[in-house]
Design an enzyme around this catalytic site. Structure first.
Site, PDB file in Angstrom:
ATOM      1  N   PHE A 241      -0.129   0.867  11.337  1.00 58.87           N
ATOM      2  CA  PHE A 241      -0.019   2.049  10.481  1.00 58.87           C
ATOM      3  C   PHE A 241      -1.348   2.787  10.277  1.00 58.87           C
ATOM      4  O   PHE A 241      -1.393   3.802   9.582  1.00 58.87           O
ATOM      5  CB  PHE A 241       0.558   1.661   9.109  1.00 58.87           C
ATOM      6  CG  PHE A 241      -0.275   0.664   8.342  1.00 58.87           C
ATOM      7  CD1 PHE A 241      -1.387   1.060   7.613  1.00 58.87           C
ATOM      8  CD2 PHE A 241       0.066  -0.686   8.351  1.00 58.87           C
ATOM      9  CE1 PHE A 241      -2.155   0.141   6.906  1.00 58.87           C
ATOM     10  CE2 PHE A 241      -0.693  -1.619   7.644  1.00 58.87           C
ATOM     11  CZ  PHE A 241      -1.811  -1.199   6.924  1.00 58.87           C
TER      12      PHE A 241
ATOM     13  N   ARG B  80      -5.262  -2.750 -11.331  1.00 62.90           N
ATOM     14  CA  ARG B  80      -4.299  -3.239 -10.340  1.00 62.90           C
ATOM     15  C   ARG B  80      -2.923  -3.465 -10.985  1.00 62.90           C
ATOM     16  O   ARG B  80      -1.894  -3.140 -10.395  1.00 62.90           O
ATOM     17  CB  ARG B  80      -4.793  -4.540  -9.696  1.00 62.90           C
ATOM     18  CG  ARG B  80      -6.089  -4.420  -8.921  1.00 62.90           C
ATOM     19  CD  ARG B  80      -5.972  -3.747  -7.604  1.00 62.90           C
ATOM     20  NE  ARG B  80      -5.113  -4.483  -6.700  1.00 62.90           N
ATOM     21  CZ  ARG B  80      -4.814  -4.069  -5.485  1.00 62.90           C
ATOM     22  NH1 ARG B  80      -5.296  -2.935  -5.029  1.00 62.90           N
ATOM     23  NH2 ARG B  80      -4.022  -4.761  -4.714  1.00 62.90           N
TER      24      ARG B  80
ATOM     25  N   THR C  87       2.207  -2.440  -3.923  1.00 65.81           N
ATOM     26  CA  THR C  87       1.932  -1.448  -2.876  1.00 65.81           C
ATOM     27  C   THR C  87       3.174  -0.643  -2.527  1.00 65.81           C
ATOM     28  O   THR C  87       3.115   0.573  -2.375  1.00 65.81           O
ATOM     29  CB  THR C  87       1.384  -2.157  -1.613  1.00 65.81           C
ATOM     30  OG1 THR C  87       0.194  -2.859  -1.971  1.00 65.81           O
ATOM     31  CG2 THR C  87       1.081  -1.162  -0.514  1.00 65.81           C
TER      32      THR C  87
ATOM     33  N   HIS D 202      -4.876   4.544  -4.828  1.00 66.90           N
ATOM     34  CA  HIS D 202      -5.619   3.409  -4.275  1.00 66.90           C
ATOM     35  C   HIS D 202      -6.442   2.813  -5.407  1.00 66.90           C
ATOM     36  O   HIS D 202      -7.040   3.551  -6.194  1.00 66.90           O
ATOM     37  CB  HIS D 202      -6.567   3.863  -3.154  1.00 66.90           C
ATOM     38  CG  HIS D 202      -7.546   2.802  -2.769  1.00 66.90           C
ATOM     39  ND1 HIS D 202      -7.253   1.838  -1.833  1.00 66.90           N
ATOM     40  CD2 HIS D 202      -8.797   2.528  -3.223  1.00 66.90           C
ATOM     41  CE1 HIS D 202      -8.287   1.019  -1.726  1.00 66.90           C
ATOM     42  NE2 HIS D 202      -9.241   1.420  -2.562  1.00 66.90           N
TER      43      HIS D 202
END
Length: 152
Positions: free
Chosen positions: A58, A86, A92, A116
């Site tokens: 990817f 986080r 994700t 991100h």
């Protein structure tokens, strides 16, 4: 322990006008924004930033995506900020992220997952150094900082 972390709102977040809403989430958790800017990432910077994924299938799509529009890069500071951010960001894959997390609430798919966030102190320092110069940091006190960082 007070730490710094790198966080970046990706082109899908900026284009969907989610920057302010997401920034507010971080501030409401008591995190301090000590550096921030909107920028277009060059292909070279993108390849350096995501170099750990260079052998993944990817990778080229990731580079195309992250350079497709503006990003909002920031350095957040706070108590155990890397772990906290986080948790706030979520898994994700937005389809696996809990409702109430940034990706769970706003993410579309793994390729367009809004944000991100550095995953370790080493990554945070490396990414901060890639995107910011020390002269861009603003050191200031929050009104409740003495309470937050008070020694027991």
């Amino acid at each position: 322990m007070k730490q710094r972390t790198f966080t970046m709102l990706k082109p899908d977040a900026v284009k969907r006008r989610l920057t302010g809403e997401i920034l507010t989430r971080f501030e409401k958790r008591g995190l301090k924004v000590i550096a921030a800017k909107t920028l277009m990432i060059s292909e070279d910077l993108a390849k350096t930033h995501y170099g750990e994924h260079s052998d993944k299938p990817f990778f080229n799509d990731l580079i195309s995506y992250i350079t497709s529009g503006p990003v909002f890069a920031m350095v957040l500071e706070g108590d155990d900020v890397i772990s906290l951010v986080r948790k706030m960001v979520g898994a994700t894959n937005p389809k696996e992220a809990d409702i109430g997390t940034i990706r769970g609430d706003y993410g579309i798919d793994t390729g367009r997952n809004i944000v991100h966030a550095s995953d370790s102190e080493e990554s945070a320092q490396r990414e901060i150094n890639l995107f910011f110069d020390e002269t861009e940091f603003c050191d200031y006190e929050l009104p409740d900082e003495d309470i937050i960082y008070e020694e027991p």
